[in-house]
Design an enzyme around this catalytic site. Sequence first.
Site, PDB file in Angstrom:
ATOM      1  N   GLU A  86       0.855  -1.185   0.000  1.00 12.95           N
ATOM      2  CA  GLU A  86       0.000   0.000   0.000  1.00 12.95           C
ATOM      3  C   GLU A  86       0.891   1.235   0.000  1.00 12.95           C
ATOM      4  OE1 GLU A  86      -2.189  -0.634   3.598  1.00 12.95           O
ATOM      5  OE2 GLU A  86      -3.197  -2.388   2.760  1.00 12.95           O
ATOM      6  N   LYS A 110       2.153   4.588   1.382  1.00 15.98           N
ATOM      7  CA  LYS A 110       2.133   5.147   2.731  1.00 15.98           C
ATOM      8  C   LYS A 110       1.833   6.635   2.621  1.00 15.98           C
ATOM      9  CE  LYS A 110       4.660   4.741   7.054  1.00 15.98           C
ATOM     10  NZ  LYS A 110       4.739   6.113   7.506  1.00 15.98           N
ATOM     11  N   ASP A 163       1.012  10.301   3.838  1.00 11.45           N
ATOM     12  CA  ASP A 163       1.580  10.990   4.992  1.00 11.45           C
ATOM     13  C   ASP A 163       0.528  11.903   5.616  1.00 11.45           C
ATOM     14  OD1 ASP A 163       3.470  11.657   6.785  1.00 11.45           O
ATOM     15  OD2 ASP A 163       4.561  13.035   5.477  1.00 11.45           O
ATOM     16  N   TYR A 204      -7.393   1.726   5.407  1.00 10.70           N
ATOM     17  CA  TYR A 204      -6.557   0.581   5.043  1.00 10.70           C
ATOM     18  C   TYR A 204      -6.648  -0.591   6.013  1.00 10.70           C
ATOM     19  CZ  TYR A 204      -3.427   3.221   8.128  1.00 10.70           C
ATOM     20  OH  TYR A 204      -2.907   3.933   9.169  1.00 10.70           O
ATOM     21  N   LYS A 218      10.778   3.394   3.321  1.00 10.48           N
ATOM     22  CA  LYS A 218      10.770   4.865   3.225  1.00 10.48           C
ATOM     23  C   LYS A 218      11.576   5.306   2.007  1.00 10.48           C
ATOM     24  CE  LYS A 218       8.710   6.324   7.082  1.00 10.48           C
ATOM     25  NZ  LYS A 218       9.293   7.192   8.057  1.00 10.48           N
ATOM     26  N   CYS A 271      35.163  40.036   5.521  1.00  9.65           N
ATOM     27  CA  CYS A 271      33.883  39.939   6.225  1.00  9.65           C
ATOM     28  C   CYS A 271      32.829  40.812   5.517  1.00  9.65           C
ATOM     29  CB  CYS A 271      34.046  40.395   7.675  1.00  9.65           C
ATOM     30  SG  CYS A 271      32.476  40.446   8.560  1.00  9.65           S
ATOM     31  N   CYS A 309      31.949  43.810   8.119  1.00 11.58           N
ATOM     32  CA  CYS A 309      32.857  44.855   8.586  1.00 11.58           C
ATOM     33  C   CYS A 309      34.112  44.980   7.720  1.00 11.58           C
ATOM     34  CB  CYS A 309      33.229  44.615  10.048  1.00 11.58           C
ATOM     35  SG  CYS A 309      34.274  43.180  10.283  1.00 11.58           S
ATOM     36  N   CYS A 348      35.601  35.843  11.004  1.00  7.27           N
ATOM     37  CA  CYS A 348      35.952  37.249  10.999  1.00  7.27           C
ATOM     38  C   CYS A 348      36.605  37.497  12.351  1.00  7.27           C
ATOM     39  CB  CYS A 348      34.707  38.113  10.847  1.00  7.27           C
ATOM     40  SG  CYS A 348      35.059  39.826  11.254  1.00  7.27           S
ATOM     41  N   CYS A 404      32.863  43.869  14.955  1.00  9.65           N
ATOM     42  CA  CYS A 404      32.009  43.396  13.867  1.00  9.65           C
ATOM     43  C   CYS A 404      30.555  43.325  14.360  1.00  9.65           C
ATOM     44  CB  CYS A 404      32.510  42.031  13.410  1.00  9.65           C
ATOM     45  SG  CYS A 404      31.549  41.335  12.074  1.00  9.65           S
TER      46      CYS A 404
HETATM   47  S1  IVH Z   1      -0.611  -0.036   8.864  1.00  9.46           S
HETATM   48  C1  IVH Z   1       0.641  -1.909  12.757  1.00  9.46           C
HETATM   49  N1  IVH Z   1      -0.968   0.989   6.491  1.00  9.46           N
HETATM   50  O1  IVH Z   1       2.085   4.782   9.044  1.00  9.46           O
HETATM   51  C2  IVH Z   1       0.338  -1.353  11.428  1.00  9.46           C
HETATM   52  N2  IVH Z   1      -0.088   2.405   8.172  1.00  9.46           N
HETATM   53  O2  IVH Z   1       4.142   3.730  11.327  1.00  9.46           O
HETATM   54  C3  IVH Z   1       0.027   0.049  11.520  1.00  9.46           C
HETATM   55  N3  IVH Z   1       0.339   4.694   7.443  1.00  9.46           N
HETATM   56  O3  IVH Z   1       0.632   5.335  12.142  1.00  9.46           O
HETATM   57  C4  IVH Z   1      -0.319   0.813  10.385  1.00  9.46           C
HETATM   58  N4  IVH Z   1      -0.338   4.434   5.373  1.00  9.46           N
HETATM   59  O4  IVH Z   1      -0.353   6.590  10.193  1.00  9.46           O
HETATM   60  C5  IVH Z   1      -0.549   1.220   7.740  1.00  9.46           C
HETATM   61  N5  IVH Z   1      -1.356   1.731   4.352  1.00  9.46           N
HETATM   62  C6  IVH Z   1      -0.944   1.976   5.581  1.00  9.46           C
HETATM   63  C7  IVH Z   1      -0.472   3.252   5.993  1.00  9.46           C
HETATM   64  C8  IVH Z   1      -0.048   3.419   7.311  1.00  9.46           C
HETATM   65  C9  IVH Z   1       0.150   5.287   6.255  1.00  9.46           C
HETATM   66  C10 IVH Z   1       0.883   5.365   8.657  1.00  9.46           C
HETATM   67  C11 IVH Z   1      -0.026   5.276   9.837  1.00  9.46           C
HETATM   68  C12 IVH Z   1       0.760   4.661  10.944  1.00  9.46           C
HETATM   69  C13 IVH Z   1       2.177   4.746  10.433  1.00  9.46           C
HETATM   70  C14 IVH Z   1       2.922   3.492  10.830  1.00  9.46           C
END
Ligand code: IVH
Length: 686
Positions: free
Chosen positions: A120, A122, A124, A243, A330, A424, A427, A442, A448
């Site tokens: 999935e 992620k 933010d 999710y 990440k 500088c 000054c 400096c 200064c």
């Molecule tokens: S699963 C134990 N699925 O990521 C599993 N988290 O560090 C927990 N997040 O606090 C979360 N997209 O805010 C899951 N598809 C996704 C996600 C997701 C974003 C965030 C969520 C969570 C953090 C996990």
Amino acid sequence: MPAPLPVSASVAEKEIAELSTKIHYYNQRYYQDSVSEISDYEFDQLLERLLALEQAFPQLLRPDSPSQRVGGTVTKEFAQVKHRYPMLSLGNTYNEQELLEFDERIRKALGEEPYEYVCEIKFDGVALSLTYRDGVLAQGLTRGDGEQGDDITANLRTIRTLPLRVGGLPGGAREFEVRGEGFMSRAVFDRLNQEITEENERRTQEGKKPLTYLANPRNAASGTFKMQDSAVVARRRMDCYLYDLLGDNLPFATHTEALAALAQLGFQVSPGYELCPDIQAVIAFIKKWEFKRDQLPLDTDGIVIKINRYAQREALGFTSKSPRWAIAYKYKAESATTELLSISYQVGRTGAVTPVANLAPVKLAGTTVKRATLHNANEIARLDLHLGDTVFVEKGGEIIPKITGVDLTKRKPGITHVQFITNCPECGTPLQRRPEEVAFYCPNEKGCPPQIKGRIEHFIGRKAMDIDSLGSKTVELFFDQGWLRTVADLYRLRAEDILGLEGFKDQSTQNILAGIEASKQQPFSRVLFALGIRYVGETVAEKLADFFQDIDQLQRATAEQLTAAPEIGGKIAESVVAWFADPDNQALVAQLRAEGLQMAGGAAKLEALSDKLAGKTFVISGVFKNYEREALKDLIEQHGGKNVGSVSAKTSYLLAGEGLGPSKLEKATKLGVQILSEEEFTAMIG
Ligand code: IVH
């Protein structure tokens, strides 16, 4: 002419029920099927009628009424509610190797059993938990510390894509929980900041303090969900992607089945997810989204990889903070390219000259970047910068982005090579480089302007003399008047002079002088820190004050005697000796003493508040919403904990704020050091 309101509650109840069903239906058609069966005007008429009826018969207001979409509930304080199932976090990976290791762990743990992953995106935002009872959205919570969160139900009901009422689940569960990510789209975020720009133009004209901009969509989302007035939340058009589906005895064997059921019920399931038969397919998914994610209407920071089959999840289990059956990947800090326009040079309190790149504005990780730090002359040389170069900028977890390289394919012929300045910028004094240091300095310490002002600002700072009636603007103004050349001059400021300046009234002048006067009571250790002796930070100043007990003893001490004090090394000792050897500094000490500052006594101790953090060591990184970094350090100590500068295996927690240093994060993750959010920390100290 609006229709008259019914006189009896039973008639009203019937009309409310009919209206609610209609509005629910049109909402669903609109938000889930993207079909408008009636005009906006007709829709608003229905909603207005419903609101009028509910206002006349408040006892008939139901939690799933579509009127909740427009808000109007004001929550003074959000109740803390325990999560039925704790909300855990995810372990992180940053490269392919770490993913393969994760896959290896899974393979080993599951024996030879075949398994599949679901990937999935992620998104933010802010993790949310939503409980439905008998088909009605009954409760919405933030993650909080994972054990308990804030009840923000009224605010979450304003999310149009979130059903307030659903048909039953297969298997007929009466209660279930849905989890997902609440967010603010980038479009709304930009609109809000645009509104701030407009408001600030008005404010500037009226001479009022400007509002600060929203830092990024994630922070803005988190702030919005915690607003007291749900009508304001409603206007911000918050949204969420779901999710997860949780409950007792749910009839699903896999995550994909649960996601399909969620979609069937009318939830907006997190888009883009895919079933991946093996880790190679996971890696392909990650690659596919690496650049494509920039086109999404909201920020993303990685991919979440989850085992699909619930029975296998159960077999794999959890560590204390995260599931073993899932992990996050990440992406690298976002990077962008832009043009290098010019270089500015800043002179700090210590005389160190820092180059800063001025860039053509560019969007990076949700914010517009115009400047980047270049650290020092070596960095400019390393990058071989030319004015007009196309440079890569990255948000390396730092607040200020940095230039990571030059796109040489775009370099135009004949452009000028950046030469570090030789004098500088403030000054004109020729710059110097100390042996074994990369920075240029400096040397005109006493003449200064930014160095003088910097020393005064340091002196009045919160951890030093804490003269909060003065700020850098006032220091600058007084400096320009010629009133401040050393910190001792602060104690000679005169009311009649200040009153002669534009904008200074009786009260503000009194406040300034009272603040300065009060600083005379600050303990000796703070005075010592405030003097700004090189390498004498707050802790060193405390150690020196405790050991020597008064400034005469300290002034007389040789380097050898100084190193006899606990935790004082040769570098500090030399710096202290050199500082006191300067006749100007000796005169300064004498003047400050004559003014009545504390020149003796040990360090002041902070008031102990609890021993909740006894035996725990913390590393702090990033910027925090509710605390100054120094205040956080104090709090840790007041609760019995210890602050350290870098992450090691002995560190108990990495207290992570916005823009946390990526190397700290990586090290903490590697060493299994627990990463703590600001909220978690607050909960910890109660
Ligand atoms: S699963 C134990 N699925 O990521 C599993 N988290 O560090 C927990 N997040 O606090 C979360 N997209 O805010 C899951 N598809 C996704 C996600 C997701 C974003 C965030 C969520 C969570 C953090 C996990």
